[in-house]
Design an enzyme around this catalytic site. Structure first.
Site, PDB file in Angstrom:
ATOM      1  N   HIS A  73      57.929  27.315  34.437  1.00 42.53           N
ATOM      2  CA  HIS A  73      57.099  26.407  35.243  1.00 42.53           C
ATOM      3  C   HIS A  73      55.984  25.868  34.364  1.00 42.53           C
ATOM      4  O   HIS A  73      55.136  26.643  33.904  1.00 42.53           O
ATOM      5  CB  HIS A  73      56.515  27.149  36.451  1.00 42.53           C
ATOM      6  CG  HIS A  73      57.572  27.671  37.386  1.00 42.53           C
ATOM      7  ND1 HIS A  73      58.007  26.974  38.485  1.00 42.53           N
ATOM      8  CD2 HIS A  73      58.313  28.799  37.344  1.00 42.53           C
ATOM      9  CE1 HIS A  73      58.963  27.663  39.100  1.00 42.53           C
ATOM     10  NE2 HIS A  73      59.168  28.775  38.424  1.00 42.53           N
ATOM     11  N   ARG A 105      54.193  23.172  35.560  1.00 41.31           N
ATOM     12  CA  ARG A 105      53.261  22.527  36.505  1.00 41.31           C
ATOM     13  C   ARG A 105      52.978  21.073  36.111  1.00 41.31           C
ATOM     14  O   ARG A 105      53.726  20.460  35.383  1.00 41.31           O
ATOM     15  CB  ARG A 105      51.941  23.314  36.608  1.00 41.31           C
ATOM     16  CG  ARG A 105      52.086  24.818  36.788  1.00 41.31           C
ATOM     17  CD  ARG A 105      52.695  25.198  38.099  1.00 41.31           C
ATOM     18  NE  ARG A 105      52.578  26.647  38.346  1.00 41.31           N
ATOM     19  CZ  ARG A 105      53.423  27.333  39.071  1.00 41.31           C
ATOM     20  NH1 ARG A 105      54.475  26.773  39.639  1.00 41.31           N
ATOM     21  NH2 ARG A 105      53.231  28.624  39.275  1.00 41.31           N
ATOM     22  N   ASN A 158      59.201  22.636  41.235  1.00 45.06           N
ATOM     23  CA  ASN A 158      58.365  22.925  42.424  1.00 45.06           C
ATOM     24  C   ASN A 158      56.900  22.597  42.161  1.00 45.06           C
ATOM     25  O   ASN A 158      56.004  23.407  42.361  1.00 45.06           O
ATOM     26  CB  ASN A 158      58.532  24.391  42.872  1.00 45.06           C
ATOM     27  CG  ASN A 158      58.092  25.378  41.819  1.00 45.06           C
ATOM     28  OD1 ASN A 158      58.090  25.075  40.633  1.00 45.06           O
ATOM     29  ND2 ASN A 158      57.713  26.576  42.242  1.00 45.06           N
ATOM     30  N   LYS A 203      67.825  22.188  41.753  1.00 48.22           N
ATOM     31  CA  LYS A 203      67.346  23.513  42.141  1.00 48.22           C
ATOM     32  C   LYS A 203      67.332  23.692  43.655  1.00 48.22           C
ATOM     33  O   LYS A 203      66.747  22.888  44.381  1.00 48.22           O
ATOM     34  CB  LYS A 203      65.921  23.703  41.584  1.00 48.22           C
ATOM     35  CG  LYS A 203      65.235  25.008  41.986  1.00 48.22           C
ATOM     36  CD  LYS A 203      65.733  26.193  41.189  1.00 48.22           C
ATOM     37  CE  LYS A 203      65.163  27.534  41.665  1.00 48.22           C
ATOM     38  NZ  LYS A 203      63.841  27.839  41.144  1.00 48.22           N
ATOM     39  N   ASP A 232      60.870  32.622  34.134  1.00 54.11           N
ATOM     40  CA  ASP A 232      60.151  32.334  35.379  1.00 54.11           C
ATOM     41  C   ASP A 232      58.639  32.424  35.152  1.00 54.11           C
ATOM     42  O   ASP A 232      57.880  32.740  36.076  1.00 54.11           O
ATOM     43  CB  ASP A 232      60.584  33.250  36.528  1.00 54.11           C
ATOM     44  CG  ASP A 232      60.263  32.634  37.887  1.00 54.11           C
ATOM     45  OD1 ASP A 232      59.943  31.428  37.935  1.00 54.11           O
ATOM     46  OD2 ASP A 232      60.316  33.352  38.901  1.00 54.11           O
ATOM     47  N   HIS A 249      49.384  30.772  37.506  1.00 55.46           N
ATOM     48  CA  HIS A 249      48.548  30.546  38.696  1.00 55.46           C
ATOM     49  C   HIS A 249      47.095  30.684  38.264  1.00 55.46           C
ATOM     50  O   HIS A 249      46.739  31.671  37.629  1.00 55.46           O
ATOM     51  CB  HIS A 249      48.877  31.567  39.792  1.00 55.46           C
ATOM     52  CG  HIS A 249      50.174  31.290  40.479  1.00 55.46           C
ATOM     53  ND1 HIS A 249      50.275  30.486  41.585  1.00 55.46           N
ATOM     54  CD2 HIS A 249      51.436  31.680  40.191  1.00 55.46           C
ATOM     55  CE1 HIS A 249      51.541  30.388  41.966  1.00 55.46           C
ATOM     56  NE2 HIS A 249      52.274  31.109  41.134  1.00 55.46           N
ATOM     57  N   ALA A 308      49.416  34.767  45.461  1.00 58.59           N
ATOM     58  CA  ALA A 308      50.324  33.753  44.910  1.00 58.59           C
ATOM     59  C   ALA A 308      51.391  34.455  44.069  1.00 58.59           C
ATOM     60  O   ALA A 308      51.087  35.354  43.287  1.00 58.59           O
ATOM     61  CB  ALA A 308      49.536  32.768  44.059  1.00 58.59           C
TER      62      ALA A 308
HETATM   63  O1  DOR Z   1      57.199  34.218  41.487  1.00 61.06           O
HETATM   64  C1  DOR Z   1      57.549  33.047  41.533  1.00 61.06           C
HETATM   65  N1  DOR Z   1      56.726  32.056  41.151  1.00 61.06           N
HETATM   66  N2  DOR Z   1      58.768  32.765  42.003  1.00 61.06           N
HETATM   67  C2  DOR Z   1      59.165  31.499  42.232  1.00 61.06           C
HETATM   68  O2  DOR Z   1      60.261  31.312  42.687  1.00 61.06           O
HETATM   69  C3  DOR Z   1      58.229  30.375  41.976  1.00 61.06           C
HETATM   70  C4  DOR Z   1      57.196  30.736  41.004  1.00 61.06           C
HETATM   71  C5  DOR Z   1      56.043  29.755  40.979  1.00 61.06           C
HETATM   72  O3  DOR Z   1      56.294  28.557  40.938  1.00 61.06           O
HETATM   73  O4  DOR Z   1      54.889  30.178  40.975  1.00 61.06           O
HETATM   74 ZN    ZN Z   2      60.749  29.948  39.071  1.00 66.49          ZN
END
Ligand code: DOR
Ligand code: ZN
Length: 366
Positions: A16, A18, A43, A108, A262, A266, A276
């Site tokens: 991710h 972001r 996402n 996805k 993954d 955050h 989160a």
């Molecule tokens: O722990 C997670 N964080 N699992 C996910 O599927 C999404 C990810 C996130 O985008 O923070």
């Molecule tokens: Zn993920």
């Protein structure tokens, strides 16, 4: 002399990055840990749910998201995969058009409300047998699947007998494979022995990513002291599950399981009521994977030990996605190293080893 070995640069096939100010740092951390390329999950806010165009308040496009990532340092990657977020607005025409333009390599599935920014997801039953998955089969678009059954609560969601993941792998994945015999899929961040068994016995078109945290930790580590930096989804599970994951990734000759961290930054883990989900492993994932492989019994002093690690980290993932192993290299050495908290304007991003008070026993040279 400390063990030290050189291997092809690796691919993080689930991460991710972001959007916005912090993307530069997240990409820099990936480059610093010997990453030749990445699959950047969609996402974001708003989600990457269109193929082309400037986007709107509700949606951003693969085209514009790629441009943002490339401008933020992602142009140094050999490969950058930016999947489409499957939402209620996704059509078979979009899949055909996206695949034809070369922008769309993967899409996805998110279980509705099942994880961070998953509120645009559509229940799995609505996709199975439908024209979007058919179009993905026709055009060779990989389905990246967050395999957890949505909507479960209490003991149905998580206990020693079952979890949202085991329910999904027992009940939904066989139906997907049957309804879509040519669909290629990656079971993302698998955590249970049920998912491991499913992937191991599935046809070659099915592969899986495994994160460092699911290889290193179990739910006891999360609960004892409520270590919220380890809180991610799917949750870390039980020792038998971790054993199954370790056995799968360290099996000589295996080609279905590969690295996908993954890594999910955050800037605040604390929510009004809860936490989160996401562990940040930028700058330290190969070190964490190496520690997990050692705990699984891999001896990095042997050719076979190094080979099994290299397959998982550097070879299997690109092979599944259809590109070559990197010709560039990086070096891992059994010398302790450290990662720092990233103090961003939006708040601190705490890497997993800091949050878990874990000393990295390996270091990287690029
Ligand atoms: O722990 C997670 N964080 N699992 C996910 O599927 C999404 C990810 C996130 O985008 O923070
Ligand atoms: Zn993920």
């Amino acid at each position: 002399m400390a063990i030290s070995f050189t291997l092809p640069k690796w691919y993080d096939l689930h991460t991710h990055f972001r959007q916005g100010e912090n993307v530069n740092q997240y990409i820099a951390d990936h480059l610093a840990m010997g990453c030749a390329g990445a699959l950047a999950m969609p996402n974001t806010r708003p989600p990457v749910s269109q193929i082309t165009g400037k986007g709107s308040e509700d949606a951003c496009s693969i085209e514009s998201y790629r441009a943002e990532l490339l401008a933020a340092g992602g142009d140094a990657f050999d490969q950058l995969i930016t999947p489409l977020y499957l939402t209620g607005d996704t059509t078979a025409e979009m899949i055909a058009e996206g695949a034809g333009s070369g922008l769309l390599q993967a899409a996805k599935y998110y279980p509705p409300h099942g994880t961070t920014n998953a509120e645009h997801g559509v229940a799995i039953d609505e996709w199975i047998g439908g024209d979007v998955f058919r179009a993905m089969e026709d055009h060779g678009v990989v389905l990246c699947i967050h395999g957890e059954q949505h909507g479960l609560v209490g003991a149905d969601y998580f206990d020693a007998q079952q979890s949202a993941e085991s329910v999904f792998y027992n009940e939904k994945l066989p139906a997907i494979l049957e309804a879509h015999p040519r669909l290629r899929l990656v079971c993302e961040h698998i955590t249970t022995s049920v998912a491991v068994d499913f992937v191991a016995q599935a046809p070659e078109r099915v592969a899986a990513t495994v994160t460092p945290q699911h290889l290193l930790y179990t739910v006891g580590d999360l609960i004892q002291g409520l270590k919220y930096h380890l809180y991610c989804l799917p949750l870390v599970k039980f020792d038998a599950d971790r054993e199954a994951l370790r056995a799968a990734v360290t099996k000589v000759g295996q080609n279905k399981f590969f690295a996908g961290t993954d890594s999910a930054p955050h800037t605040s883990k604390v929510l009004d009521c809860g936490c989160a989900a996401g562990c940040y492993t930028g700058a330290c994932a190969p070190q964490l994977y190496a520690m997990a492989f050692e705990q699984a019994g891999v001896d990095f002093d042997t050719d076979s030990g190094r080979a099994v690690f290299e397959s998982f980290l550097s070879t299997n993932g690109p092979a599944f996605y259809g590109f070559a192993t990197s010709e560039d290299t990086f070096t891992l050495s059994k010398v302790p190293s450290q990662v720092a908290v990233f103090e961003s304007e939006e708040g601190p991003v705490v890497p997993l080893p800091v949050g878990m008070d874990l000393q990295l026993t390996w270091s990287i040279e690029n």
